[in-house]
Design a protein around this motif. Sequence first.
Motif, PDB file in Angstrom:
ATOM      1  N   LEU A 244       7.209 -40.657  -3.514  1.00 49.60           N
ATOM      2  CA  LEU A 244       6.408 -41.469  -2.598  1.00 49.60           C
ATOM      3  C   LEU A 244       7.074 -41.543  -1.226  1.00 49.60           C
ATOM      4  O   LEU A 244       6.407 -41.402  -0.189  1.00 49.60           O
ATOM      5  N   LYS A 245       8.386 -41.749  -1.197  1.00 48.41           N
ATOM      6  CA  LYS A 245       9.094 -41.825   0.078  1.00 48.41           C
ATOM      7  C   LYS A 245       9.050 -40.496   0.830  1.00 48.41           C
ATOM      8  O   LYS A 245       8.939 -40.467   2.065  1.00 48.41           O
ATOM      9  N   LYS A 246       9.106 -39.387   0.087  1.00 49.63           N
ATOM     10  CA  LYS A 246       8.993 -38.077   0.709  1.00 49.63           C
ATOM     11  C   LYS A 246       7.610 -37.885   1.322  1.00 49.63           C
ATOM     12  O   LYS A 246       7.469 -37.345   2.419  1.00 49.63           O
ATOM     13  N   GLU A 247       6.593 -38.345   0.603  1.00 49.60           N
ATOM     14  CA  GLU A 247       5.232 -38.221   1.131  1.00 49.60           C
ATOM     15  C   GLU A 247       5.064 -39.069   2.393  1.00 49.60           C
ATOM     16  O   GLU A 247       4.450 -38.632   3.367  1.00 49.60           O
ATOM     17  N   ILE A 248       5.600 -40.287   2.360  1.00 54.52           N
ATOM     18  CA  ILE A 248       5.516 -41.160   3.534  1.00 54.52           C
ATOM     19  C   ILE A 248       6.177 -40.496   4.737  1.00 54.52           C
ATOM     20  O   ILE A 248       5.618 -40.474   5.839  1.00 54.52           O
ATOM     21  N   TYR A 249       7.363 -39.932   4.523  1.00 51.84           N
ATOM     22  CA  TYR A 249       8.086 -39.279   5.614  1.00 51.84           C
ATOM     23  C   TYR A 249       7.274 -38.106   6.184  1.00 51.84           C
ATOM     24  O   TYR A 249       7.155 -37.943   7.402  1.00 51.84           O
ATOM     25  N   ALA A 250       6.703 -37.311   5.275  1.00 53.87           N
ATOM     26  CA  ALA A 250       5.922 -36.149   5.705  1.00 53.87           C
ATOM     27  C   ALA A 250       4.681 -36.574   6.483  1.00 53.87           C
ATOM     28  O   ALA A 250       4.346 -35.983   7.522  1.00 53.87           O
ATOM     29  N   LYS A 251       3.992 -37.603   5.989  1.00 56.01           N
ATOM     30  CA  LYS A 251       2.774 -38.073   6.650  1.00 56.01           C
ATOM     31  C   LYS A 251       3.086 -38.725   7.999  1.00 56.01           C
ATOM     32  O   LYS A 251       2.327 -38.575   8.957  1.00 56.01           O
ATOM     33  N   GLU A 252       4.196 -39.441   8.059  1.00 55.55           N
ATOM     34  CA  GLU A 252       4.601 -40.049   9.331  1.00 55.55           C
ATOM     35  C   GLU A 252       4.911 -38.978  10.370  1.00 55.55           C
ATOM     36  O   GLU A 252       4.544 -39.112  11.549  1.00 55.55           O
ATOM     37  N   SER A 253       5.561 -37.901   9.936  1.00 54.61           N
ATOM     38  CA  SER A 253       5.867 -36.790  10.844  1.00 54.61           C
ATOM     39  C   SER A 253       4.591 -36.106  11.305  1.00 54.61           C
ATOM     40  O   SER A 253       4.435 -35.758  12.483  1.00 54.61           O
ATOM     41  N   GLU A 254       3.657 -35.950  10.378  1.00 56.10           N
ATOM     42  CA  GLU A 254       2.376 -35.329  10.710  1.00 56.10           C
ATOM     43  C   GLU A 254       1.585 -36.189  11.697  1.00 56.10           C
ATOM     44  O   GLU A 254       0.924 -35.677  12.601  1.00 56.10           O
ATOM     45  N   TYR A 255       1.688 -37.506  11.539  1.00 58.25           N
ATOM     46  CA  TYR A 255       0.935 -38.434  12.395  1.00 58.25           C
ATOM     47  C   TYR A 255       1.400 -38.379  13.853  1.00 58.25           C
ATOM     48  O   TYR A 255       0.648 -38.720  14.772  1.00 58.25           O
ATOM     49  N   LYS A 256       2.631 -37.952  14.064  1.00 56.17           N
ATOM     50  CA  LYS A 256       3.163 -37.854  15.426  1.00 56.17           C
ATOM     51  C   LYS A 256       2.506 -36.732  16.225  1.00 56.17           C
ATOM     52  O   LYS A 256       2.560 -36.720  17.451  1.00 56.17           O
ATOM     53  N   ASP A 257       1.888 -35.806  15.530  1.00 57.85           N
ATOM     54  CA  ASP A 257       1.185 -34.698  16.191  1.00 57.85           C
ATOM     55  C   ASP A 257      -0.150 -35.207  16.733  1.00 57.85           C
ATOM     56  O   ASP A 257      -0.990 -35.687  15.965  1.00 57.85           O
ATOM     57  N   PRO A 258      -0.374 -35.125  18.046  1.00 59.27           N
ATOM     58  CA  PRO A 258      -1.626 -35.625  18.645  1.00 59.27           C
ATOM     59  C   PRO A 258      -2.893 -34.991  18.072  1.00 59.27           C
ATOM     60  O   PRO A 258      -3.966 -35.589  18.134  1.00 59.27           O
ATOM     61  N   SER A 259      -2.750 -33.800  17.510  1.00 68.32           N
ATOM     62  CA  SER A 259      -3.933 -33.107  16.983  1.00 68.32           C
ATOM     63  C   SER A 259      -4.174 -33.396  15.500  1.00 68.32           C
ATOM     64  O   SER A 259      -5.041 -32.784  14.876  1.00 68.32           O
TER      65      SER A 259
END
Length: 310
Positions: A244-259
Amino acid sequence: MEIQTEAKMKEVLNFLQQGNPFEAQKIISTLFESDLDSKELIFTNKCCIFWIESIKRLRNTEDSYEQNEGLLQEWKTFQSYISRDTNTYEPALDAVQHGFFTKALERFTELLEEKEPYQRAEIYKRAGICHKKLGNFDMARSFLMEANSIYPNLSSVLAELADCCSLCGEDKYGKLLFREAFYIDPESIDLSFLDSELIKCLIKITKEKKHSGQALQYWIPVYGVLNGVLNIKKELIPQEVVKLKKEIYAKESEYKDPSCNAEILVPRLLNCYFRLMDHYTLVHESSTKCNEILLKIKILDSTVYQAYIS
């Protein structure tokens, strides 16, 4: 509806219950000669026309796999078709539902010995849906539990099993399963076959918040938590916490992308945060770690944050 028409309509409804729209329409054709303006007759005739064409479509599909895939899709198409009609006739709808799912169940029962695990689980799931639509909730639950046993943790199966549990009065277990289903793979859940008031309420609430399309499934568990409906918490095993923590980290990183696709990412992250907070609560984690998650929720969506802490 005239008295003579009403008497004959019982025969029509009987044929529809048997899944035989051909014979039903033959009787309707004779009734139109003396009662052309009957709204009940007109609607029932529309049902017959649809299912006659449906049967022909399926018969013309040579590939048996496509036939199985398309069978329940026909019901969804029918639901869309009648939703545009302001003059419905409930006895006809009930008869059509009984006839369709009885025939569909016969078809799926013939295929229960499928060897490939995923396909076998899918067939058991579809048979379970048919039993549920016929009102056989305990039998439906048995088929869905078997589907989950054959191929565990398919969201589409878990959601149907949750629906059955809720319909059987086991809301606590239903809430837990719904939450798990919407966490694992929201997109694979077919909302159109879910019947319990619990999930219908959540779908209605989520639509009222102007969510639709693909995003709807992702927001349903969020509003389920915020409205106190999906309120059963789950303590995670260590491996689940790490994942779960790995998924959160990945999604947070993805969210930083404006697109990025924020419409999907935001509710997905919120659902992950809620899941981790539930775990922290159950294991009495330190307030520091809990506050870290609360801050993440506040930054991501302040409105959700206010609703969550209130």
